[in-house]
Design an enzyme around this catalytic site. Sequence first.
Site, PDB file in Angstrom:
ATOM      1  N   GLY A  34      10.648   1.088   1.050  1.00 45.22           N
ATOM      2  CA  GLY A  34       9.230   0.741   1.098  1.00 45.22           C
ATOM      3  C   GLY A  34       8.905  -0.732   1.272  1.00 45.22           C
ATOM      4  O   GLY A  34       7.867  -1.077   1.830  1.00 45.22           O
ATOM      5  N   ASP A  93       7.338  -2.827  -2.923  1.00 41.66           N
ATOM      6  CA  ASP A  93       6.038  -2.498  -2.337  1.00 41.66           C
ATOM      7  C   ASP A  93       4.982  -2.218  -3.402  1.00 41.66           C
ATOM      8  O   ASP A  93       3.883  -2.769  -3.351  1.00 41.66           O
ATOM      9  CB  ASP A  93       6.163  -1.309  -1.366  1.00 41.66           C
ATOM     10  N   ASP A  96       4.207   0.891  -9.964  1.00 45.03           N
ATOM     11  CA  ASP A  96       3.443   2.076 -10.350  1.00 45.03           C
ATOM     12  C   ASP A  96       3.687   2.314 -11.850  1.00 45.03           C
ATOM     13  O   ASP A  96       3.097   1.633 -12.680  1.00 45.03           O
ATOM     14  CB  ASP A  96       3.913   3.237  -9.467  1.00 45.03           C
ATOM     15  N   THR A 100      10.975   1.781 -12.018  1.00 42.01           N
ATOM     16  CA  THR A 100      11.903   1.215 -11.036  1.00 42.01           C
ATOM     17  C   THR A 100      12.162  -0.255 -11.329  1.00 42.01           C
ATOM     18  O   THR A 100      13.312  -0.695 -11.403  1.00 42.01           O
ATOM     19  CB  THR A 100      11.331   1.371  -9.610  1.00 42.01           C
ATOM     20  N   ASP A 152       5.487   4.855   2.582  1.00 37.66           N
ATOM     21  CA  ASP A 152       5.456   6.160   3.224  1.00 37.66           C
ATOM     22  C   ASP A 152       4.837   7.242   2.360  1.00 37.66           C
ATOM     23  O   ASP A 152       4.717   7.121   1.148  1.00 37.66           O
ATOM     24  CB  ASP A 152       6.878   6.617   3.551  1.00 37.66           C
ATOM     25  N   ARG A 158       4.856   4.754   7.713  1.00 34.48           N
ATOM     26  CA  ARG A 158       5.376   3.417   7.404  1.00 34.48           C
ATOM     27  C   ARG A 158       4.964   2.396   8.459  1.00 34.48           C
ATOM     28  O   ARG A 158       4.887   1.201   8.188  1.00 34.48           O
ATOM     29  CB  ARG A 158       6.912   3.442   7.351  1.00 34.48           C
TER      30      ARG A 158
HETATM   31  P1  IMP Z   1       7.557   3.210 -10.286  1.00 39.17           P
HETATM   32  O1  IMP Z   1       6.897   1.887 -10.569  1.00 39.17           O
HETATM   33  O2  IMP Z   1       8.973   3.283 -10.770  1.00 39.17           O
HETATM   34  O3  IMP Z   1       6.727   4.361 -10.769  1.00 39.17           O
HETATM   35  O4  IMP Z   1       7.696   3.469  -8.757  1.00 39.17           O
HETATM   36  C1  IMP Z   1       7.296   2.642  -7.781  1.00 39.17           C
HETATM   37  C2  IMP Z   1       7.689   3.297  -6.481  1.00 39.17           C
HETATM   38  O5  IMP Z   1       7.032   4.556  -6.356  1.00 39.17           O
HETATM   39  C3  IMP Z   1       7.242   2.466  -5.317  1.00 39.17           C
HETATM   40  O6  IMP Z   1       8.229   1.548  -4.943  1.00 39.17           O
HETATM   41  C4  IMP Z   1       7.031   3.533  -4.273  1.00 39.17           C
HETATM   42  O7  IMP Z   1       8.247   3.815  -3.633  1.00 39.17           O
HETATM   43  C5  IMP Z   1       6.595   4.754  -5.032  1.00 39.17           C
HETATM   44  N1  IMP Z   1       5.123   4.869  -5.003  1.00 39.17           N
HETATM   45  C6  IMP Z   1       4.268   4.675  -6.030  1.00 39.17           C
HETATM   46  N2  IMP Z   1       2.999   4.820  -5.637  1.00 39.17           N
HETATM   47  C7  IMP Z   1       3.049   5.123  -4.321  1.00 39.17           C
HETATM   48  C8  IMP Z   1       2.034   5.379  -3.322  1.00 39.17           C
HETATM   49  O8  IMP Z   1       0.825   5.338  -3.565  1.00 39.17           O
HETATM   50  N3  IMP Z   1       2.493   5.628  -2.064  1.00 39.17           N
HETATM   51  C9  IMP Z   1       3.809   5.670  -1.752  1.00 39.17           C
HETATM   52  N4  IMP Z   1       4.784   5.417  -2.627  1.00 39.17           N
HETATM   53  C10 IMP Z   1       4.406   5.156  -3.917  1.00 39.17           C
HETATM   54 MG    MG Z   2       9.781   2.174  -3.481  1.00 40.36          MG
END
Ligand code: IMP
Ligand code: MG
Length: 168
Positions: A34, A93, A96, A100, A152, A158
Amino acid sequence: MITEEQLQERVAVMARQVVDLVGPQPILVSLLKGAFMFTADLLRELGRIGAKPHLDFMRVSSYGSGTVSSGQVEVLLDIKEDIRGKSVVVVDDILDTGNTLKAVSDLLKSKGASQVRSCMLLDKPARRTADVTPDIVGFEIPDAFVVGYGIDWDNRFRELPYVGVVKE
Ligand code: IMP
Ligand code: MG
């Protein structure tokens, strides 16, 4: 949601923030897939302001996207650079839940990085569950599913030069 012009303008500011944070020779660890487009623009902007960045990549996937994963990720591609004693900047990117970033930061610290900072294009603070605070954020956005600029939906969209919202 965010136009090409807004992205370009903001990424240039973020490059200066990276240099302010860790100096003119930052080691960027970009998270595939991403962050690839954002990373390319950020790297170009760093070059424009005279920085000498290094770039490496990681690819991780969350264990079971639906369930609470307590920050566990599977490393599909790891960095090759020796980061012992170095300051590294995780480039991604979207921040959330934060799982990660938390897991990747812990991994990079366990490899001996002296400090691990973060530079996230988008932040959805409403969705946060992990205990992480980003250092640099491009845009704070509401809890909507976004695509484009490398991001994506099921590997689609993308290629869009802007960030858009998926309508059902
Ligand atoms: P988290 O912070 O571990 O929950 O995950 C973050 C990852 O979730 C990002 O790097 C994206 O790959 C994916 N992600 C979270 N929100 C979105 C979205 O709105 N569109 C696409 N991918 C998302
Ligand atoms: Mg990601």
